[in-house]
Design a protein around this motif. Sequence first.
Motif, PDB file in Angstrom:
ATOM      1  N   LEU A  31       0.820  -1.207   0.000  1.00  0.00           N
ATOM      2  CA  LEU A  31       0.000   0.000   0.000  1.00  0.00           C
ATOM      3  C   LEU A  31       0.859   1.264   0.000  1.00  0.00           C
ATOM      4  O   LEU A  31       2.021   1.239   0.402  1.00  0.00           O
ATOM      5  CB  LEU A  31      -0.908   0.017   1.234  1.00  0.00           C
ATOM      6  CG  LEU A  31      -1.911  -1.127   1.352  1.00  0.00           C
ATOM      7  CD1 LEU A  31      -2.599  -1.102   2.705  1.00  0.00           C
ATOM      8  CD2 LEU A  31      -2.938  -1.046   0.224  1.00  0.00           C
ATOM      9  N   ARG A  32       0.246   2.347  -0.444  1.00  0.00           N
ATOM     10  CA  ARG A  32       0.907   3.654  -0.441  1.00  0.00           C
ATOM     11  C   ARG A  32       1.217   4.037   1.008  1.00  0.00           C
ATOM     12  O   ARG A  32       0.391   3.879   1.896  1.00  0.00           O
ATOM     13  CB  ARG A  32      -0.024   4.698  -1.058  1.00  0.00           C
ATOM     14  CG  ARG A  32       0.554   6.069  -1.148  1.00  0.00           C
ATOM     15  CD  ARG A  32      -0.485   7.027  -1.794  1.00  0.00           C
ATOM     16  NE  ARG A  32      -0.177   8.374  -1.470  1.00  0.00           N
ATOM     17  CZ  ARG A  32      -0.573   9.016  -0.371  1.00  0.00           C
ATOM     18  NH1 ARG A  32      -1.309   8.406   0.515  1.00  0.00           N
ATOM     19  NH2 ARG A  32      -0.244  10.263  -0.158  1.00  0.00           N
ATOM     20  N   LEU A  33       2.427   4.533   1.232  1.00  0.00           N
ATOM     21  CA  LEU A  33       2.858   4.861   2.586  1.00  0.00           C
ATOM     22  C   LEU A  33       2.408   6.259   2.985  1.00  0.00           C
ATOM     23  O   LEU A  33       2.570   7.212   2.216  1.00  0.00           O
ATOM     24  CB  LEU A  33       4.372   4.755   2.703  1.00  0.00           C
ATOM     25  CG  LEU A  33       4.958   3.386   2.386  1.00  0.00           C
ATOM     26  CD1 LEU A  33       6.464   3.406   2.551  1.00  0.00           C
ATOM     27  CD2 LEU A  33       4.333   2.313   3.266  1.00  0.00           C
ATOM     28  N   PRO A  34       1.874   6.389   4.184  1.00  0.00           N
ATOM     29  CA  PRO A  34       1.457   7.722   4.652  1.00  0.00           C
ATOM     30  C   PRO A  34       2.672   8.550   5.071  1.00  0.00           C
ATOM     31  O   PRO A  34       3.708   8.007   5.457  1.00  0.00           O
ATOM     32  CB  PRO A  34       0.599   7.395   5.878  1.00  0.00           C
ATOM     33  CG  PRO A  34       1.144   6.097   6.389  1.00  0.00           C
ATOM     34  CD  PRO A  34       1.604   5.346   5.165  1.00  0.00           C
ATOM     35  N   ALA A  35       2.539   9.858   4.988  1.00  0.00           N
ATOM     36  CA  ALA A  35       3.570  10.757   5.499  1.00  0.00           C
ATOM     37  C   ALA A  35       3.397  10.868   7.012  1.00  0.00           C
ATOM     38  O   ALA A  35       2.302  10.665   7.530  1.00  0.00           O
ATOM     39  CB  ALA A  35       3.437  12.137   4.856  1.00  0.00           C
ATOM     40  N   PHE A  36       4.469  11.171   7.705  1.00  0.00           N
ATOM     41  CA  PHE A  36       4.386  11.330   9.152  1.00  0.00           C
ATOM     42  C   PHE A  36       4.089  12.776   9.499  1.00  0.00           C
ATOM     43  O   PHE A  36       4.609  13.698   8.883  1.00  0.00           O
ATOM     44  CB  PHE A  36       5.698  10.912   9.835  1.00  0.00           C
ATOM     45  CG  PHE A  36       5.676  11.127  11.320  1.00  0.00           C
ATOM     46  CD1 PHE A  36       4.942  10.275  12.133  1.00  0.00           C
ATOM     47  CD2 PHE A  36       6.358  12.176  11.896  1.00  0.00           C
ATOM     48  CE1 PHE A  36       4.890  10.471  13.503  1.00  0.00           C
ATOM     49  CE2 PHE A  36       6.319  12.384  13.272  1.00  0.00           C
ATOM     50  CZ  PHE A  36       5.582  11.525  14.075  1.00  0.00           C
ATOM     51  N   GLY A  37       3.268  12.966  10.494  1.00  0.00           N
ATOM     52  CA  GLY A  37       2.982  14.301  11.000  1.00  0.00           C
ATOM     53  C   GLY A  37       2.584  14.212  12.459  1.00  0.00           C
ATOM     54  O   GLY A  37       1.966  13.240  12.879  1.00  0.00           O
ATOM     55  N   ASP A  38       2.974  15.206  13.227  1.00  0.00           N
ATOM     56  CA  ASP A  38       2.564  15.252  14.621  1.00  0.00           C
ATOM     57  C   ASP A  38       2.394  16.711  15.033  1.00  0.00           C
ATOM     58  O   ASP A  38       2.479  17.617  14.210  1.00  0.00           O
ATOM     59  CB  ASP A  38       3.554  14.505  15.523  1.00  0.00           C
ATOM     60  CG  ASP A  38       4.928  15.138  15.606  1.00  0.00           C
ATOM     61  OD1 ASP A  38       5.135  16.249  15.090  1.00  0.00           O
ATOM     62  OD2 ASP A  38       5.817  14.513  16.209  1.00  0.00           O
ATOM     63  N   TYR A  39       2.170  16.933  16.300  1.00  0.00           N
ATOM     64  CA  TYR A  39       1.961  18.283  16.816  1.00  0.00           C
ATOM     65  C   TYR A  39       3.222  18.826  17.478  1.00  0.00           C
ATOM     66  O   TYR A  39       3.145  19.708  18.325  1.00  0.00           O
ATOM     67  CB  TYR A  39       0.793  18.283  17.805  1.00  0.00           C
ATOM     68  CG  TYR A  39      -0.527  18.033  17.131  1.00  0.00           C
ATOM     69  CD1 TYR A  39      -1.222  19.084  16.553  1.00  0.00           C
ATOM     70  CD2 TYR A  39      -1.064  16.756  17.031  1.00  0.00           C
ATOM     71  CE1 TYR A  39      -2.426  18.870  15.916  1.00  0.00           C
ATOM     72  CE2 TYR A  39      -2.264  16.529  16.401  1.00  0.00           C
ATOM     73  CZ  TYR A  39      -2.948  17.583  15.846  1.00  0.00           C
ATOM     74  OH  TYR A  39      -4.136  17.376  15.208  1.00  0.00           O
ATOM     75  N   ALA A  40       4.354  18.262  17.109  1.00  0.00           N
ATOM     76  CA  ALA A  40       5.649  18.644  17.695  1.00  0.00           C
ATOM     77  C   ALA A  40       5.566  18.477  19.207  1.00  0.00           C
ATOM     78  O   ALA A  40       5.172  17.418  19.673  1.00  0.00           O
ATOM     79  CB  ALA A  40       6.063  20.038  17.267  1.00  0.00           C
ATOM     80  N   ILE A  41       5.908  19.501  19.978  1.00  0.00           N
ATOM     81  CA  ILE A  41       5.933  19.351  21.431  1.00  0.00           C
ATOM     82  C   ILE A  41       4.662  19.876  22.090  1.00  0.00           C
ATOM     83  O   ILE A  41       4.566  19.902  23.313  1.00  0.00           O
ATOM     84  CB  ILE A  41       7.172  20.035  22.041  1.00  0.00           C
ATOM     85  CG1 ILE A  41       7.137  21.548  21.848  1.00  0.00           C
ATOM     86  CG2 ILE A  41       8.447  19.434  21.487  1.00  0.00           C
ATOM     87  CD1 ILE A  41       8.164  22.306  22.662  1.00  0.00           C
ATOM     88  N   ASN A  42       3.697  20.298  21.296  1.00  0.00           N
ATOM     89  CA  ASN A  42       2.434  20.820  21.829  1.00  0.00           C
ATOM     90  C   ASN A  42       1.365  19.759  21.877  1.00  0.00           C
ATOM     91  O   ASN A  42       1.312  18.889  21.014  1.00  0.00           O
ATOM     92  CB  ASN A  42       1.904  21.955  20.954  1.00  0.00           C
ATOM     93  CG  ASN A  42       2.587  23.259  21.217  1.00  0.00           C
ATOM     94  OD1 ASN A  42       3.236  23.443  22.222  1.00  0.00           O
ATOM     95  ND2 ASN A  42       2.419  24.179  20.294  1.00  0.00           N
ATOM     96  N   TYR A  43       0.496  19.869  22.848  1.00  0.00           N
ATOM     97  CA  TYR A  43      -0.698  19.045  22.880  1.00  0.00           C
ATOM     98  C   TYR A  43      -1.650  19.637  21.844  1.00  0.00           C
ATOM     99  O   TYR A  43      -1.782  20.860  21.739  1.00  0.00           O
ATOM    100  CB  TYR A  43      -1.319  19.078  24.282  1.00  0.00           C
ATOM    101  CG  TYR A  43      -2.498  18.162  24.439  1.00  0.00           C
ATOM    102  CD1 TYR A  43      -2.315  16.789  24.474  1.00  0.00           C
ATOM    103  CD2 TYR A  43      -3.779  18.666  24.533  1.00  0.00           C
ATOM    104  CE1 TYR A  43      -3.390  15.927  24.621  1.00  0.00           C
ATOM    105  CE2 TYR A  43      -4.869  17.818  24.680  1.00  0.00           C
ATOM    106  CZ  TYR A  43      -4.666  16.457  24.721  1.00  0.00           C
ATOM    107  OH  TYR A  43      -5.732  15.601  24.852  1.00  0.00           O
ATOM    108  N   PRO A  44      -2.308  18.810  21.019  1.00  0.00           N
ATOM    109  CA  PRO A  44      -3.115  19.344  19.919  1.00  0.00           C
ATOM    110  C   PRO A  44      -4.317  20.186  20.340  1.00  0.00           C
ATOM    111  O   PRO A  44      -4.760  21.047  19.592  1.00  0.00           O
ATOM    112  CB  PRO A  44      -3.566  18.104  19.155  1.00  0.00           C
ATOM    113  CG  PRO A  44      -3.371  16.972  20.079  1.00  0.00           C
ATOM    114  CD  PRO A  44      -2.282  17.360  21.030  1.00  0.00           C
TER     115      PRO A  44
END
Length: 154
Positions: A31-44
């Motif tokens: 399957l196509r691989l998703p890109a990674f993403g997060d909220y860095a050091i903050n709570y969303p």
Amino acid sequence: MASIKKGGEIVPRLEWRLYKLLVVNFQKAGLRLPAFGDYAINYPKVAKIDMRIVKPYATIRYTIDDGWYIVKGENVKDKKFGKFKQYHKLSKRVLDSPYYCGPTFSWGDDFIQNCANENAKTGNLSTWRQVGTNHHIVKVTRDIASFYASSSSP
């Protein structure tokens, strides 16, 4: 941050752990691989609070392999704890930990070392979000590159 104990504590980076599992399973399934993403050091979910009323704690949020090393001090508005001067001691705690990546790793790491050695002003809460976010971005970029270099080709 309320649930974090004063001193140093490790908090897992669940989104990074999940991402690594997903990529491995997606690769196996073709399957196509998703890109990674997060909220860095903050709570969303940022609470809308009046900072004139809140008594924020001094914290350094330092991204490590599968978690965050969070060093927490005291209320930054209270003179008896040294207000922002306590960041010198908190920075020293990061520097002395097995997690510190060295001053050349990122601008944030250099700032932590200079603060620990009292060669820099401590800044304010925004300064420490910048320091932590800068370290986080460099760490995540390297982690992603290493992860894909060590896993089978996408």
